[in-house]
Scaffold this active site. Structure first.
Site, mmCIF file in Angstrom:
data_model
loop_
_atom_site.group_PDB
_atom_site.id
_atom_site.type_symbol
_atom_site.label_atom_id
_atom_site.label_comp_id
_atom_site.label_asym_id
_atom_site.label_seq_id
_atom_site.Cartn_x
_atom_site.Cartn_y
_atom_site.Cartn_z
ATOM 1 C CB ALA A 168 -12.118 -21.951 20.055
ATOM 2 C CG ASP A 169 -10.387 -16.639 18.909
ATOM 3 O OD1 ASP A 169 -11.136 -16.616 17.922
ATOM 4 O OD2 ASP A 169 -10.558 -15.930 19.906
ATOM 5 C CG HIS A 170 -4.436 -19.214 19.267
ATOM 6 N ND1 HIS A 170 -3.840 -18.190 18.547
ATOM 7 C CD2 HIS A 170 -4.492 -18.768 20.538
ATOM 8 C CE1 HIS A 170 -3.529 -17.192 19.352
ATOM 9 N NE2 HIS A 170 -3.916 -17.512 20.567
ATOM 10 C CB CYS A 173 -5.656 -18.620 13.862
ATOM 11 S SG CYS A 173 -3.981 -18.307 13.306
#
Length: 202
Positions: A168-170, A173
């Site tokens: 989810a972070d990537h 990003c």
């Protein structure tokens, strides 16, 4: 060969992965990136250490490669003044504070774009800037859970299982980076900066 963002200046106020990794990718594309951290704690990614004996953080190093480092207390008048001076010459500002935080510090998009109308002001958050969940804090697992991703992994008999990488972070990003690049293209055509907003849930 010069990168596509050669000559661009990025101010990275963000923490952990979503924002820092986006700024690191802009560095890889040739931009000059200055990492701005609050005093004492700094980027929380610094505290995800290899071990009690080895206090290096692989996560922090991976997400902040190639950046200059500055400490500013954006809650204090001197820190705000220093940031505003940096904004005068900046192309991009990235943060992933809880929505409303920068506004409380008098560092909103409207206030900073009045200083530099060409500024791209990019923010990442857990749920985006609108709605009842906007003020909630969270990181990768929240995005996986609320987005439904962890319900598709694991076994039928077991509990929902997060994916082992920070997906989810990537993804957040990548969305943040894409938004900034599109805003830079818009500015190239019109001369106008823009605000970019993405979320882990999104």
């Amino acid at each position: 060969m010069a990168g596509a963002l050669e000559g661009m200046t990025v101010l990275d106020l963000s923490i952990l992965v979503q924002g820092p990794q986006a700024a690191a990718m802009m560095h890889d594309l040739g931009a000059s990136v200055t990492k701005i951290e609050l005093p004492v704690a700094g980027d929380l990614g610094r505290w995800i250490m290899v071990s009690a004996e080895d206090t290096r953080s692989g996560l922090f190093e991976a997400c902040n490669r190639g950046k200059r480092s500055v400490t500013l207390d954006l809650r204090e008048p001197g820190g705000k003044t220093a940031l505003r001076k940096l904004v005068e010459q900046a192309d991009v500002l990235i943060h992933n504070f809880v929505p409303g935080t920068m506004e409380e510090w008098d560092l909103s998009y409207e206030q900073l774009s009045a200083i530099n109308p060409r500024l791209i002001y990019a923010s990442g958050s857990s749920f985006g800037p609108l709605g009842a969940d906007a003020p909630r804090e969270g990181a990768d697992t929240l995005g996986q859970a609320w987005g439904g991703l962890i319900s598709t992994t694991g076994t039928d008999e077991g509990e929902p299982t997060p994916i082992g990488v920070l997906i989810a972070d990537h993804t957040g990003c990548q969305n943040l980076t894409t938004g900034v690049l599109a805003a830079l293209l818009h500015r190239e055509r019109t001369g106008e900066g823009q605000q970019v907003e993405v979320s882990l849930f999104g």
